[in-house]
Design an enzyme around this catalytic site. Structure first.
Site, PDB file in Angstrom:
ATOM      1  CE  LYS A  54      -8.393  -2.833   3.094  1.00 43.11           C
ATOM      2  NZ  LYS A  54      -7.015  -2.910   2.424  1.00 43.11           N
ATOM      3  CD  GLN A  98      -4.091  -4.995   1.807  1.00 42.35           C
ATOM      4  OE1 GLN A  98      -5.066  -4.751   2.008  1.00 42.35           O
ATOM      5  NE2 GLN A  98      -3.253  -3.918   2.123  1.00 42.35           N
ATOM      6  CG  ASP A 121      -7.420  -0.076  -3.096  1.00 47.18           C
ATOM      7  OD1 ASP A 121      -7.966   0.613  -2.308  1.00 47.18           O
ATOM      8  OD2 ASP A 121      -6.741  -1.156  -3.285  1.00 47.18           O
TER       9      ASP A 121
END
Ligand code: NAD
Length: 293
Positions: A54, A98, A121
């Site tokens: 990422k 995460q 997200d």
């Protein structure tokens, strides 16, 4: 019949180039550099790889990348304090924590702390609610990548029968919602579904997001159907080496499907590309500027 292969790697590469052009325009026209903050708790090797990728992709698109590594035994309170700090930080437009988090931390509490506008997200309940009611929120990256590939391949999805195998909050449910928003007739199948073969067999679109290697058998697939395989499973072969397989029995499915995504090289690369796109969108919305075409 041999299915055409939907090349997620190429699709993602094109999307990333498009995003880099948008970032360049935002820098020139608005002095705005979109910034993505990623928090990683602990040392899970798979998560470390995701976060590294990422970071690399964010920088390659010309965006700012901020990485926060926290110890396995960080308290929920300290993690939440960090998120709150990032919520207020004007150079951070997207925040990603995460997952999975260690057992002593309540994931939902952490996700709900992220400002919905920075929740790239798309896991915050406000964003799930907006997706369900047709509002303008942040859409989870993996399902968004799947729908982009489906629309690119099939054009109009209206009226098609679609099945999503898997009902997780991060893939299955938002995927079903996106298909519904495209006017598909959607079935959500899961571990308690009776006769999965029959459900899959009547579907024009099959999205598999289960996490069980090759659960969806090739001979279940309706002839000409479009198959999107979200699963990423590492299996051991007879010679002791490992390889990645999806949730669909690819070799057999390719003989019946009209089109199919491979694993690796299908859905996976799209997820990061959409994350970058969501960060650009978040930056534009936060700053009140039009997103470049
Ligand atoms: P999850 O474990 O949260 O959910 C799995 C779902 O599958 C559950 O809803 C369960 O009901 C269903 N299921 C389990 N066994 C089943 C069975 N026998 N028949 C029918 N349904 C069954 O998993 P997830 O987070 O949604 O991830 C699913 C897969 O997608 C995993 O392999 C994961 O690694 C992969 N994934 C890939 C990406 C990507 O970027 N490509 C992103 C997220 C997840």
């Amino acid at each position: 019949m041999t299915a055409s292969i939907i090349d997620g790697k190429m699709f993602a590469k094109n999307l990333k180039e498009e995003i880099a052009r948008k970032v360049e325009t935002l820098k020139i026209n608005h002095n705005l550099t979109p910034g993505l903050a990623v928090i990683l708790v602990g040392t899970d090797p798979a998560s470390q790889v995701y976060v590294r990728n990422k970071n690399k992709s964010t920088n390659a698109a010309g965006m700012n990348s901020f990485e926060y590594l926290m110890d396995d035994n960080v308290s929920e309170e300290d993690l939440i304090t960090k998120v709150k700090e990032l919520n207020k930080d004007p150079i951070v437009h997207g925040i990603l924590v995460q997952l999975p988090l260690p057992k002593h931390i309540n994931e939902a509490a952490v996700i709900e702390t992220i400002t919905p506008e920075k929740d790239v997200d798309g896991f915050h309940v406000i964003n799930s609610g907006l997706l369900a009611t047709g509002g303008k929120g942040m859409v989870p990256c993996t399902p968004q990548g799947c729908i982009m590939m489906l629309k690119n391949h099939l054009g109009n999805l209206s009226g098609l029968d679609a099945v999503v195998v898997g009902r997780s909050n991060i893939v299955g449910k938002p995927m079903a919602q996106l298909l519904l928003n495209e006017s598909c007739t959607v079935t959500i199948a899961h571990s308690r579904t009776k006769n999965l073969a029959e459900v899959v067999g009547r579907s024009d679109i099959v999205v598999a997001a289960v996490g069980v290697p090759e659960l969806v058998k090739g001979d279940w697939i309706k002839k000409g159907a479009t198959v999107i395989d979200v699963g990423i499973n590492r299996i051991e072969m007879e010679d002791g080496k490992t390889r990645l397989v999806g949730d669909v029995e690819f070799k057999a499915a390719v003989q019946r499907a009209g089109a199919i995504t491979p694993v690796p090289g299908g859905v996976g690369p799209m997820t990061i590309a959409v994350l970058l796109q969501n960060t650009v969108t978040a930056a534009c919305r936060l700053l009140g500027v039009n997103e470049p075409e």
